[in-house]
Write a protein that holds these residues in place. Structure first.
Motif, PDB file in Angstrom:
ATOM      1  N   MET A 232      -1.342   3.523   8.868  1.00 40.33           N
ATOM      2  CA  MET A 232      -0.267   4.114   8.078  1.00 40.33           C
ATOM      3  C   MET A 232      -0.526   5.605   7.975  1.00 40.33           C
ATOM      4  SD  MET A 232      -0.428   1.259   5.043  1.00 40.33           S
ATOM      5  CE  MET A 232      -2.223   1.262   5.178  1.00 40.33           C
ATOM      6  N   ASP A 233       0.476   6.414   8.277  1.00 40.93           N
ATOM      7  CA  ASP A 233       0.359   7.862   8.190  1.00 40.93           C
ATOM      8  C   ASP A 233       1.104   8.355   6.956  1.00 40.93           C
ATOM      9  OD1 ASP A 233      -0.969   7.742  10.619  1.00 40.93           O
ATOM     10  OD2 ASP A 233       0.841   8.128  11.788  1.00 40.93           O
ATOM     11  N   PHE A 234       0.412   9.104   6.111  1.00 38.22           N
ATOM     12  CA  PHE A 234       1.012   9.655   4.898  1.00 38.22           C
ATOM     13  C   PHE A 234       1.036  11.182   4.985  1.00 38.22           C
ATOM     14  CE2 PHE A 234      -0.789   5.556   3.566  1.00 38.22           C
ATOM     15  CZ  PHE A 234       0.354   4.964   3.039  1.00 38.22           C
ATOM     16  N   ASP A 235       2.047  11.786   4.358  1.00 35.09           N
ATOM     17  CA  ASP A 235       2.219  13.232   4.454  1.00 35.09           C
ATOM     18  C   ASP A 235       1.485  13.991   3.351  1.00 35.09           C
ATOM     19  OD1 ASP A 235       3.817  12.514   2.337  1.00 35.09           O
ATOM     20  OD2 ASP A 235       5.692  13.271   3.185  1.00 35.09           O
TER      21      ASP A 235
ATOM     22  N   VAL B 276       0.836  -1.203   0.000  1.00 32.87           N
ATOM     23  CA  VAL B 276       0.000   0.000   0.000  1.00 32.87           C
ATOM     24  C   VAL B 276       0.871   1.253   0.000  1.00 32.87           C
ATOM     25  CG1 VAL B 276      -1.668   1.342   1.349  1.00 32.87           C
ATOM     26  CG2 VAL B 276      -1.959  -1.131   1.112  1.00 32.87           C
ATOM     27  N   SER B 277       1.896   1.289   0.847  1.00 34.58           N
ATOM     28  CA  SER B 277       2.755   2.471   0.927  1.00 34.58           C
ATOM     29  C   SER B 277       3.513   2.685  -0.374  1.00 34.58           C
ATOM     30  CB  SER B 277       3.741   2.324   2.098  1.00 34.58           C
ATOM     31  OG  SER B 277       3.057   2.298   3.331  1.00 34.58           O
ATOM     32  N   GLY B 278       3.945   1.586  -1.001  1.00 33.71           N
ATOM     33  CA  GLY B 278       4.630   1.701  -2.280  1.00 33.71           C
ATOM     34  C   GLY B 278       3.722   2.275  -3.359  1.00 33.71           C
ATOM     35  N   LEU B 279       2.474   1.836  -3.375  1.00 34.77           N
ATOM     36  CA  LEU B 279       1.515   2.348  -4.360  1.00 34.77           C
ATOM     37  C   LEU B 279       1.214   3.828  -4.135  1.00 34.77           C
ATOM     38  CD1 LEU B 279      -0.956  -0.660  -4.512  1.00 34.77           C
ATOM     39  CD2 LEU B 279       0.299   0.274  -6.464  1.00 34.77           C
ATOM     40  N   VAL B 280       1.000   4.214  -2.883  1.00 38.51           N
ATOM     41  CA  VAL B 280       0.718   5.619  -2.569  1.00 38.51           C
ATOM     42  C   VAL B 280       1.904   6.496  -2.974  1.00 38.51           C
ATOM     43  CG1 VAL B 280       0.346   7.264  -0.688  1.00 38.51           C
ATOM     44  CG2 VAL B 280      -0.919   5.115  -0.715  1.00 38.51           C
TER      45      VAL B 280
END
Length: 389
Positions: free
Chosen positions: A127-130, A103-107
């Protein structure tokens, strides 16, 4: 240095090792082995648990390259023990962590956002995204993440040389000293990580993004993978079945049934409200007009109806009105009003005498109180009498 078997085989859950040290701690015993498959906390993933022989492993920590197993009983140094992980829990954690990488790689690839925080909790993972993500974008990411699962890709563990690493593009939240361990999901993610992962993406089973909320200028996404996603589905399916049965609707039509029930309920509440207004008007007409103060104890009136009755009584020319709901043993809720008195000063006096709490505006106060009805009524009448004097 402890030989870390979890890096050699993430699916190893039983092993033999020699106890090299055992130290008494406040929360148990710190047992050190020459080799271990127990993973200490790291990379957002909490530590493994299990057994060393007949001794329970409660926690695992790493200190200066040594892996310390926190146990509930001591083990003698020099003895050989058989370690056994709580495998179902370890596998569940690997499912969550490997899902997070995808998921983080896709985002990161689609929107350029960084994962600035990952927490694998006891019930879900976050998961926290900036950067911001809409619900539609989350749905798209979820589908693409599950496509990676369906492809059953091999998850690669790489230990690149310094020169090779300098030319490699990879995600990392911290500066890493020494050998960097890279976890790669071909076509989806390349990230520095110290935790064990599943061997192929198919082992993740399912990736479900259950919630997204604004968080520190970006978003926090909640995720369930594998066994957790299945457990969540089972629970929600059972709740939906119960709701379906209570509403006498098909299981996939419960939302429409609830919507219709809400509309019926709103209509019913409106009709009851209109009837209560008429009831209040009738009750107000029964109050003798020659009374300067009115004190009403009403078990069948609450909230807006209490205020409505008070206002109607004051409109008839009474200088003070108090309406109470409740009983002597449990206490009363009250609303009082006047077109003459400053009710804020009345509240102070009344609350002091009758264990009251509350206040309001010059023309109306509300709160709670305790006391005998006859004493409360007498005080209201005497208060109005002060005006007559």
């Amino acid at each position: 240095m402890t030989e870390k078997l979890f890096y050699q085989d993430s699916h190893l859950y039983e092993f033999e090792a020699v106890v090299t040290a055992c130290e008494h701690l406040k929360d148990g015993y710190a047992v050190e082995l020459d080799r271990t498959a127990f993973f200490p906390e790291g990379g957002g993933q909490y530590a493994d648990t299990g057994f060393l022989g007949g001794v329970r492993v409660l926690d695992v920590r790493e200190k200066d390259g040594a892996v310390l197993h926190i146990t509930d009983a001591p083990l003698e140094s020099g003895t050989t023990v058989r370690g056994r992980l709580d495998w179902e829990e370890r596998f569940m954690k690997m499912q969550q962590h490997s899902g997070e990488h995808i998921v983080s790689g896709l985002v990161h690839a689609k929107y350029g956002y960084n994962n600035v925080g990952f927490h694998l909790g006891s019930e879900d993972s976050t998961m926290d995204f900036d950067g911001g993500l809409t619900k539609e974008q989350i749905t798209e990411i979820e589908f693409e993440a599950n496509r990676a699962v369906w492809r059953n890709l091999e998850i690669q563990t790489l230990y690149p040389a310094e020169e090779e690493l300098s030319q490699m593009e990879y995600r990392s939240k911290i500066e890493i000293e020494g050998q960097v361990r890279i976890i790669a999901v071909p076509g989806y993610d390349v990230c520095a990580c110290c935790a064990p992962h599943v061997k192929r993406t198919g082992e993740i089973g399912l990736i479900k993004l259950t919630h997204v909320q604004r968080y520190k200028g970006g978003v926090r996404v909640t995720m369930l993978c594998g066994v957790r996603a299945l457990a969540d589905y089972v629970e929600k399916q059972e709740q939906t079945r119960e709701i379906s049965a209570m509403l006498c609707s098909r299981i996939n039509e419960t939302a429409q049934a609830v919507r219709q029930l809400k509309e019926e309920n709103d209509s019913l509440k409106f009709r009851i409200g209109e009837k209560e207004k008429k009831l209040i008007e009738c009750r107000a007409r029964t109050i003798p007009t020659d009374e300067s103060a009115v004190c009403v104890f009403a078990d069948d009136l609450e909230g807006d109806s209490m205020r409505g009755l008070m206002n109607l009584i004051l409109e008839d020319g009474h200088i003070l009105c108090a309406v109470f709901h409740g009983d002597e043993s449990g206490g009363y809720r009250y609303v009082m009003g006047s077109r003459i008195f400053d009710m804020r000063s009345v509240a102070k006096e009344f609350n002091a005498l009758f264990e009251g709490r509350g206040g309001g505006k010059p023309e109306m106060i509300q709160g709670t109180a305790k006391g005998r009805p006859e004493e409360i009524r007498q005080w209201i009448l005497e208060k109005a009498g002060e005006r007559d004097e």
